[in-house]
Design a protein around this motif. Structure first.
Motif, PDB file in Angstrom:
ATOM      1  N   SER A  35      -2.289   0.004  -3.548  1.00 18.49           N
ATOM      2  CA  SER A  35      -1.529   1.247  -3.976  1.00 18.49           C
ATOM      3  C   SER A  35      -1.746   1.711  -5.538  1.00 18.49           C
ATOM      4  CB  SER A  35      -0.220   0.974  -3.697  1.00 18.49           C
ATOM      5  OG  SER A  35       0.876   1.889  -4.397  1.00 18.49           O
ATOM      6  N   TYR A  94       0.207   3.739  -6.794  1.00 15.44           N
ATOM      7  CA  TYR A  94       1.449   3.726  -7.128  1.00 15.44           C
ATOM      8  C   TYR A  94       2.255   2.299  -7.779  1.00 15.44           C
ATOM      9  CZ  TYR A  94       6.542   4.142  -6.826  1.00 15.44           C
ATOM     10  OH  TYR A  94       7.910   4.284  -7.255  1.00 15.44           O
ATOM     11  N   ASN A 113       0.909  -1.203   0.055  1.00 18.30           N
ATOM     12  CA  ASN A 113      -0.185  -0.134   0.022  1.00 18.30           C
ATOM     13  C   ASN A 113       0.870   1.272   0.007  1.00 18.30           C
ATOM     14  OD1 ASN A 113      -1.797   2.167   0.385  1.00 18.30           O
ATOM     15  ND2 ASN A 113      -2.906   1.011   2.328  1.00 18.30           N
ATOM     16  N   GLY A 114       0.663   2.033  -1.211  1.00 17.93           N
ATOM     17  CA  GLY A 114       1.721   3.134  -1.232  1.00 17.93           C
ATOM     18  C   GLY A 114       0.749   4.368  -0.877  1.00 17.93           C
ATOM     19  N   THR A 115      -0.110   4.576  -2.192  1.00 20.57           N
ATOM     20  CA  THR A 115      -0.799   5.886  -2.037  1.00 20.57           C
ATOM     21  C   THR A 115      -1.630   5.963  -0.910  1.00 20.57           C
ATOM     22  OG1 THR A 115      -0.890   5.944  -4.589  1.00 20.57           O
ATOM     23  CG2 THR A 115      -2.636   7.126  -3.395  1.00 20.57           C
TER      24      THR A 115
END
Length: 417
Positions: free
Chosen positions: A361, A363, A41-43
């Motif tokens: 994510s 991203y 999980n990025g964003t």
């Protein structure tokens, strides 16, 4: 942004720590952990950070207690990385060693997995096993130890081992919990124990206490229990802690089962009067519903089932053993809905994640070479080699089962051919 990142991880680690023993985390984790937020999980992490920062500016987080917490950090070698930088390292590692991601122990014979390993790796491992003699099984488990001497292995293997160790997220808080904290654990009332195994009682006791602690700090009195099942956690929160609980499950069978347990609990609490009507056998703080809540419909759902809620009312969303994509859904509710101020989640069955839940994510989704993990890889990700050595004989017995299962598969294949 970096400071908020540290504060958020500190906020999480505070609730992992109280339920540990001998420095080893209990299976119950406050699952806003970097193992979920970073690796998958990025964003969404940045959305959570912005939300956390905004809440903090409103004074919803107590400054003194926040400063007393110790961050749950990235690996020490990459502690100064941004989430994107760390993700890029994980992607590079995956590209280089993707052939290992799809190797499972019980496929070693049937799928010739052993032959996928470089010859020098196989020779080194076989030599190690032969030297161990009758203790060869334990010698394999010892390879997972932090004290293993890498210099005995071929250079390519050393490089792989160093990379896995450098990239591994910290699994322990390093904080010793004193007895006074352990003594604060509250037992569940007898009248709501119906249907619970010893394991479930242990989990619900810790989880409900944790939720109450988080909610009190944020000034929240209402909880959404997603995937509530038979309502064990929901009842503990409503009956023992007086919290208002909306217990949500997608299965009407589970909802009806939870209602039956509610009635039994109320009758037990009120003196086993079998003549009590349905209204008398319902807990006013607890409502069981069959629904699917999403970030898009959460406001309407809360209005429907909690009509007395004001516009500015905030909720804690929780889930115990949230299977597969339910954990990502809970994190999305927290990140995207203004109705949800905090989250306490214990996930499970990560091997059941689908492309809907992983990656969350944007991203990662935007990468041309986005990682698509097979079911084999997802099953492998649930294994914990760091615990194999502690489990000892029990672990060896499990590998024995893999071996005999593989032999049975080979036999069946030969018969069918």
């Amino acid at each position: 942004m970096r400071q908020d990142y540290i504060n958020l991880t500190a906020y999480c680690s505070n609730y992992v720590v109280p339920y540990t023993s001998c420095g080893t985390p209990n299976k119950l984790y406050f699952s806003l952990s970097l193992s979920v937020l970073i690796s998958s999980n990025g964003t969404i992490l940045f959305k959570i950070l912005r939300k956390f920062s905004k809440n903090k500016s409103k004074g919803s987080c107590q400054k003194n207690s926040m400063n007393s917490r110790i961050p749950l950090t990235l690996p020490s070698k990459y502690k100064d990385d941004s989430p994107e930088q760390y993700l890029e390292r994980l992607i590079s590692f995956y590209k280089k060693y993707h052939w290992l991601v799809h190797v499972l122990a019980f496929n070693f014979i049937t799928q010739h997995e052993w032959e996928k390993f470089p010859c020098e790796w196989r020779e080194a491992l076989m030599n190690h096993i032969e030297k161990a003699g009758d203790n060869w099984a334990f010698s394999i488990l010892e390879l997972t130890s932090d004290d293993i001497n890498y210099s005995i292995w071929p250079e390519m293997m050393q490089e792989y081992l160093r990379a896995t160790r450098d990239l591994a997220l910290p699994r322990e808080s390093g904080i010793v919990v004193d007895d006074s904290i352990k003594r604060q654990q509250q037992s569940i009332s007898k009248h709501i124990l119906g249907g619970m195994s010893d394991k479930k009682i242990h989990e619900v006791e810790l989880m409900s206490q944790l939720i109450k602690s988080v909610a009190d700090e944020k000034g929240i009195t209402s909880v959404i229990d997603l995937g509530s099942g038979q309502g064990y956690l929901s009842r503990a929160l409503a009956f023992d802690y007086g919290m208002k609980v909306l217990a949500v499950d997608m299965s009407e069978i589970q909802t009806q089962g939870a209602l039956r347990f509610d009635k039994k609990a109320m009758k037990a609490q009120q003196g086993t009067n079998n003549d009590l009507d349905d209204k008398s056998t319902s807990q006013p703080n607890l409502k069981h519903v069959t629904e699917k809540i999403t970030p898009e419909n959460i406001s309407q759902t809360l209005t429907k089932w909690s009509p007395d809620s004001t516009e500015d009312k905030r909720w804690l969303v929780t889930g115990l053993h949230t299977c597969g994509d339910l954990s990502p859904l809970i994190f999305n509710l927290f990140a995207k809905s203004e109705k949800v101020s905090c989250v306490v989640n214990v996930g499970c069955c990560y091997n059941s994640l689908t492309s809907t839940g992983f990656p969350m994510s944007e991203y990662l989704k935007g990468k041309d070479d986005v990682i698509r993990l097979s079911s084999t890889a997802r099953v492998l990700s649930c294994h914990s080699p760091s615990r194999w050595l502690d489990e000892g004989e029990q672990c060896i017995k499990a590998f024995d089962n893999y071996y005999f299962r593989a032999l049975l598969q080979v036999r069946n294949l030969r018969i069918s051919s």
